[in-house]
Design a protein around this motif. Structure first.
Motif, short mmCIF file in Angstrom:
data_model
loop_
_atom_site.label_atom_id
_atom_site.label_comp_id
_atom_site.label_asym_id
_atom_site.label_seq_id
_atom_site.Cartn_x
_atom_site.Cartn_y
_atom_site.Cartn_z
N SER A 182 0.77 -1.16 0.04
CA SER A 182 -0.05 -0.13 0.28
C SER A 182 0.83 1.27 0.02
CB SER A 182 -0.82 -0.04 1.26
OG SER A 182 -1.69 -1.02 0.98
N ALA A 183 1.82 1.17 0.62
CA ALA A 183 2.75 2.40 0.71
C ALA A 183 3.42 2.56 -0.56
CB ALA A 183 4.01 2.29 1.97
N LEU A 184 3.91 1.38 -1.08
CA LEU A 184 4.54 1.80 -2.52
C LEU A 184 3.44 2.14 -3.25
CD1 LEU A 184 6.51 -1.80 -2.63
CD2 LEU A 184 7.28 0.31 -2.55
N ALA A 185 2.39 1.73 -3.38
CA ALA A 185 1.17 2.20 -4.32
C ALA A 185 1.19 3.56 -4.32
CB ALA A 185 -0.06 1.39 -4.14
N LEU A 186 0.98 4.14 -3.05
CA LEU A 186 1.05 5.63 -2.70
C LEU A 186 2.12 6.38 -3.03
CD1 LEU A 186 -0.63 5.65 0.84
CD2 LEU A 186 -1.97 6.16 -1.24
N ASN A 187 3.22 5.82 -2.98
CA ASN A 187 4.52 6.57 -3.19
C ASN A 187 4.98 6.77 -4.57
OD1 ASN A 187 4.70 7.66 -0.59
ND2 ASN A 187 5.45 5.86 0.00
N SER A 188 4.45 5.73 -5.36
CA SER A 188 5.00 5.40 -6.67
C SER A 188 4.46 6.41 -7.78
CB SER A 188 4.51 4.23 -7.33
OG SER A 188 4.78 3.83 -8.50
N ALA A 192 -0.50 -1.80 -9.90
CA ALA A 192 0.28 -3.06 -9.84
C ALA A 192 0.52 -3.40 -8.35
CB ALA A 192 1.51 -3.47 -10.62
N PHE A 193 1.13 -2.39 -7.63
CA PHE A 193 1.13 -2.44 -6.14
C PHE A 193 -0.40 -2.50 -5.53
CE2 PHE A 193 5.52 -0.40 -6.68
CZ PHE A 193 6.13 -1.50 -6.62
N HIS A 194 -1.25 -1.59 -6.06
CA HIS A 194 -2.40 -1.59 -5.27
C HIS A 194 -3.24 -2.75 -5.68
CE1 HIS A 194 -6.40 0.01 -4.14
NE2 HIS A 194 -6.97 -0.23 -4.94
N GLU A 195 -3.13 -3.47 -6.74
CA GLU A 195 -3.91 -4.53 -6.84
C GLU A 195 -3.17 -5.91 -6.21
OE1 GLU A 195 -3.80 -5.15 -11.15
OE2 GLU A 195 -5.26 -3.46 -11.74
N THR A 196 -2.12 -5.78 -6.07
CA THR A 196 -1.23 -6.89 -5.35
C THR A 196 -1.79 -6.65 -3.90
OG1 THR A 196 0.46 -6.71 -6.74
CG2 THR A 196 0.84 -8.08 -4.96
N ALA A 197 -1.84 -5.45 -3.48
CA ALA A 197 -2.24 -5.32 -1.89
C ALA A 197 -3.68 -5.79 -1.73
CB ALA A 197 -1.99 -3.75 -1.81
N LEU A 198 -4.60 -5.60 -2.44
CA LEU A 198 -5.93 -6.03 -2.59
C LEU A 198 -6.02 -7.62 -2.42
CD1 LEU A 198 -7.73 -4.01 -5.10
CD2 LEU A 198 -7.76 -3.71 -2.71
N THR A 199 -5.12 -8.24 -3.39
CA THR A 199 -5.04 -9.65 -3.34
C THR A 199 -4.51 -10.15 -1.98
OG1 THR A 199 -4.50 -9.87 -5.50
CG2 THR A 199 -3.61 -11.65 -4.29
N PHE A 200 -3.36 -9.40 -1.28
CA PHE A 200 -3.13 -9.60 0.10
C PHE A 200 -4.24 -9.44 1.02
CE2 PHE A 200 1.14 -10.42 -1.70
CZ PHE A 200 1.79 -11.08 -0.82
N GLU A 201 -5.09 -8.73 1.02
CA GLU A 201 -6.02 -8.13 1.76
C GLU A 201 -7.16 -9.55 1.83
OE1 GLU A 201 -9.62 -5.06 2.64
OE2 GLU A 201 -8.35 -4.68 0.91
N ASN A 202 -7.20 -10.15 0.50
CA ASN A 202 -8.17 -11.29 0.59
C ASN A 202 -7.55 -12.50 1.00
OD1 ASN A 202 -10.36 -9.96 -1.05
ND2 ASN A 202 -9.38 -10.17 -2.64
N VAL A 203 -5.97 -12.70 1.10
CA VAL A 203 -5.55 -13.86 1.84
C VAL A 203 -5.48 -13.52 3.24
CG1 VAL A 203 -3.04 -14.67 2.09
CG2 VAL A 203 -4.06 -14.29 -0.26
#
Length: 68
Positions: free
Chosen positions: A22-28, A36-47
């Protein structure tokens, strides 16, 4: 280490990875990277939610693991 301890440690790790993504998504600055960072963070949220459910199941089945 017990199964419950391993699952709880995995949950802590997942939460950390989710926060870092999430931090990477905000700072990129690059929009593709941000997405990509945001979508991956959402995947991790589901996990994370799935693992939290498993922790609750373990605590219900084995009360000695509650809160540890």
């Amino acid at each position: 280490m017990t199964v419950a301890s391993n699952v709880k440690q995995t949950l802590v790790t997942i939460k950390d990875i989710e926060a870092q993504l999430s931090a990477l998504a905000l700072n990129s600055l690059d929009e593709d990277a941000k997405r990509a960072f945001h979508e991956t963070a959402l995947t991790f949220e589901n996990v994370k939610k799935d693992i939290q459910t498993r922790v609750f199941q373990l605590e219900r089945q084995e009360p000695q693991y509650k809160g540890s």
